[in-house]
Design a protein around this motif. Structure first.
Motif, short mmCIF file in Angstrom:
data_model
loop_
_atom_site.label_atom_id
_atom_site.label_comp_id
_atom_site.label_asym_id
_atom_site.label_seq_id
_atom_site.Cartn_x
_atom_site.Cartn_y
_atom_site.Cartn_z
N GLU A 1 -5.51 0.62 -7.28
CA GLU A 1 -5.06 0.74 -5.88
C GLU A 1 -3.56 0.94 -5.74
O GLU A 1 -3.09 1.57 -4.80
CB GLU A 1 -5.49 -0.49 -5.08
CG GLU A 1 -4.85 -1.80 -5.55
CD GLU A 1 -5.29 -2.99 -4.69
OE1 GLU A 1 -4.76 -4.08 -4.92
OE2 GLU A 1 -6.16 -2.79 -3.83
N HIS A 2 -2.77 0.46 -6.69
CA HIS A 2 -1.32 0.65 -6.55
C HIS A 2 -0.89 2.05 -6.99
O HIS A 2 0.28 2.42 -6.88
CB HIS A 2 -0.56 -0.43 -7.34
CG HIS A 2 -0.17 -0.04 -8.73
ND1 HIS A 2 -1.03 -0.11 -9.79
CD2 HIS A 2 1.01 0.45 -9.23
CE1 HIS A 2 -0.41 0.29 -10.89
NE2 HIS A 2 0.81 0.64 -10.58
N ARG A 3 -1.86 2.87 -7.52
CA ARG A 3 -1.51 4.19 -8.02
C ARG A 3 -1.73 5.31 -7.01
O ARG A 3 -1.41 6.45 -7.27
CB ARG A 3 -2.31 4.49 -9.29
CG ARG A 3 -1.91 3.60 -10.45
CD ARG A 3 -2.75 3.89 -11.67
NE ARG A 3 -2.29 3.07 -12.79
CZ ARG A 3 -3.07 2.59 -13.73
NH1 ARG A 3 -4.36 2.85 -13.72
NH2 ARG A 3 -2.58 1.86 -14.69
N ASN A 4 -2.32 5.00 -5.87
CA ASN A 4 -2.62 6.07 -4.92
C ASN A 4 -1.70 6.07 -3.71
O ASN A 4 -2.07 6.51 -2.64
CB ASN A 4 -4.08 5.96 -4.46
CG ASN A 4 -5.00 6.87 -5.28
OD1 ASN A 4 -4.53 7.59 -6.14
ND2 ASN A 4 -6.28 6.82 -5.02
N PHE A 5 -0.48 5.58 -3.88
CA PHE A 5 0.41 5.49 -2.74
C PHE A 5 0.88 6.85 -2.25
O PHE A 5 1.42 6.97 -1.16
CB PHE A 5 1.63 4.60 -3.07
CG PHE A 5 2.46 5.06 -4.23
CD1 PHE A 5 3.43 6.03 -4.08
CD2 PHE A 5 2.27 4.50 -5.49
CE1 PHE A 5 4.20 6.44 -5.15
CE2 PHE A 5 3.04 4.91 -6.55
CZ PHE A 5 4.00 5.88 -6.40
N GLY B 1 0.77 -1.23 0.00
CA GLY B 1 0.00 0.00 0.00
C GLY B 1 0.80 1.28 0.00
O GLY B 1 0.22 2.37 -0.03
N GLU B 2 2.10 1.19 0.04
CA GLU B 2 2.95 2.38 0.09
C GLU B 2 4.20 2.17 -0.76
O GLU B 2 4.55 1.04 -1.12
CB GLU B 2 3.38 2.67 1.54
CG GLU B 2 2.25 3.04 2.48
CD GLU B 2 1.73 4.45 2.26
OE1 GLU B 2 2.43 5.22 1.57
OE2 GLU B 2 0.65 4.77 2.77
N PHE B 3 4.86 3.27 -1.09
CA PHE B 3 6.15 3.25 -1.78
C PHE B 3 7.14 3.95 -0.84
O PHE B 3 7.06 5.15 -0.62
CB PHE B 3 6.03 3.99 -3.11
CG PHE B 3 7.31 4.09 -3.90
CD1 PHE B 3 8.32 3.14 -3.77
CD2 PHE B 3 7.51 5.13 -4.79
CE1 PHE B 3 9.49 3.23 -4.51
CE2 PHE B 3 8.68 5.23 -5.55
CZ PHE B 3 9.66 4.28 -5.40
N TYR B 4 8.03 3.17 -0.24
CA TYR B 4 8.96 3.69 0.76
C TYR B 4 10.34 3.91 0.15
O TYR B 4 10.70 3.27 -0.85
CB TYR B 4 9.09 2.70 1.92
CG TYR B 4 7.80 2.42 2.64
CD1 TYR B 4 7.25 3.35 3.52
CD2 TYR B 4 7.13 1.21 2.45
CE1 TYR B 4 6.05 3.09 4.19
CE2 TYR B 4 5.94 0.93 3.11
CZ TYR B 4 5.40 1.88 3.98
OH TYR B 4 4.23 1.62 4.62
N PRO B 5 11.14 4.80 0.74
CA PRO B 5 12.52 4.99 0.23
C PRO B 5 13.30 3.68 0.15
O PRO B 5 14.12 3.51 -0.76
CB PRO B 5 13.13 5.95 1.25
CG PRO B 5 11.96 6.73 1.78
CD PRO B 5 10.82 5.74 1.83
N SER B 6 13.06 2.80 1.09
CA SER B 6 13.78 1.51 1.08
C SER B 6 13.39 0.64 -0.10
O SER B 6 14.10 -0.31 -0.45
CB SER B 6 13.51 0.76 2.39
OG SER B 6 12.12 0.49 2.53
#
Length: 334
Positions: free
Chosen positions: A273-277, A196-201
């Motif tokens: 759903e993968h586009r609204n992170f 559900g998120e795109f993190y720096p890691s």
């Protein structure tokens, strides 16, 4: 089965290794306990010895595959031609040679020089009518004569890039089906959908996952390999979301035979759903980011000196244009 000879040798350019060569290798292995395949090293070779050795080792993992330390002469009128070859072969193998197996006319004379038995095999190439020259001139025409690992050398790679909802994923799937091949999906998509998120890691994870997916799937491609998104796309998203990325990741930027950027205009943003992170933290929708993303993507491609074609129009027009551009990669092939 008792084999008639202890040590045998096969010599050739194998540029590239094709089914006729594979036939030769397997035939030769039945004649000797220990087989040495010697890859010619010569001035002007268009495939390095290391590439050819790697391919042959995949085909024949239980034999010795070696090359010569120095360039070998190709013209028999060269001074001391046969002496040079005798020394090169014997010093490379390092033991008494009992048999030379070859599909070329030189076999008789070379076996005399080496003082070993000569076993010829299909010099007229009746069994597998192909030559490496024919393949080099038109690899797609003679695709079925290439060995499986050698096919990777000639796969054309097409990358389809663009902002969200421009139709690239749908187009790539249709193109792969149209050209009877496979495509590389966007590695990041399934991970983002799950967490559900795109993190720096995630940046390093996504870059390496995309890069390795392309390498791993290339061996299964049929002449063409389509890629939905590339490492460059991930770096652009890292710039947008976090303002930076580890520049060491630029090592993973690949080369392609054709790079297409699908223009965001004339298409409508569609929720996934993968586009609204980004929404939870920035309250900026991906819909509003499409123009910024495309601008940054084009700048990034230019910075990496990657040529590209901007494909405009609605979804159907984009697909038709892309299909036409891909077909041009086959010009001169049958």
């Amino acid at each position: 089965m008792n084999k008639p000879f202890s040590t045998g040798v096969v010599i050739g350019k194998f540029m590239p290794p094709h089914l006729g060569h594979e036939y030769l290798f397997n035939f030769a292995s039945l004649y000797c306990d220990e087989l040495y395949i010697l890859v010619d090293n010569f001035f002007g070779q268009t495939l390095s010895t290391s590439i050819r050795i790697d391919i042959i080792k995949k085909l024949m993992p239980n034999v010795h595959v070696l090359t010569f330390a120095n360039f070998m002469p190709q013209d028999p009128t060269t001074d001391k031609f046969w002496d040079i070859w005798k020394h090169g072969i014997e010093s490379t193998v390092g033991k008494q040679i009992n048999v030379l197996i070859a599909a070329m006319d030189y076999g008789t004379q070379l076996s005399n020089v080496l003082n070993c038995t000569f076993v010829p095999i299909d010099i007229e190439r009746n069994s597998i009518p192909i030559s490496a020259t024919m393949i080099r001139e038109n690899p797609f025409k003679y695709w079925d004569f290439l060995t499986s690992p050698a096919k990777e050398l000639y796969v054309k790679r097409i990358a389809v890039l663009g902002a969200e909802s421009v139709g690239k994923t749908t187009a790539v799937k249709k193109l792969a089906n149209e050209f009877n091949t496979i495509f590389v999906p966007e590695y990041a998509e399934s991970v983002i959908a799950r967490q559900g998120e795109f993190y720096p890691s995630n940046v390093s994870e996504f870059v390496q996952g995309q890069y390795n997916s392309e390498l791993a799937l290339k061996k299964f491609a049929n002449k063409l390999l389509f890629t939905d998104t590339t490492v460059v796309s991930t770096l652009v998203w890292a710039d947008i979301c976090f303002g930076h990325y580890d520049t060491d990741l630029e090592f993973y930027v690949n080369d392609y035979d054709l790079v297409l950027v699908f223009d965001y205009k004339d298409t409508t943003w569609v929720y996934d759903e993968h586009r609204n992170f980004l929404d939870n933290e920035t309250e900026i929708t991906l819909c509003a980011l499409r123009e910024e993303y495309q601008e940054k993507l084009i700048n990034k491609l230019n910075n990496f000196n990657i040529p590209f074609v901007l494909v405009e129009g609605d979804y159907d027009t984009k697909y038709t244009t892309t299909k036409s551009l891909v077909e041009k990669l086959f010009v001169g092939s049958v």
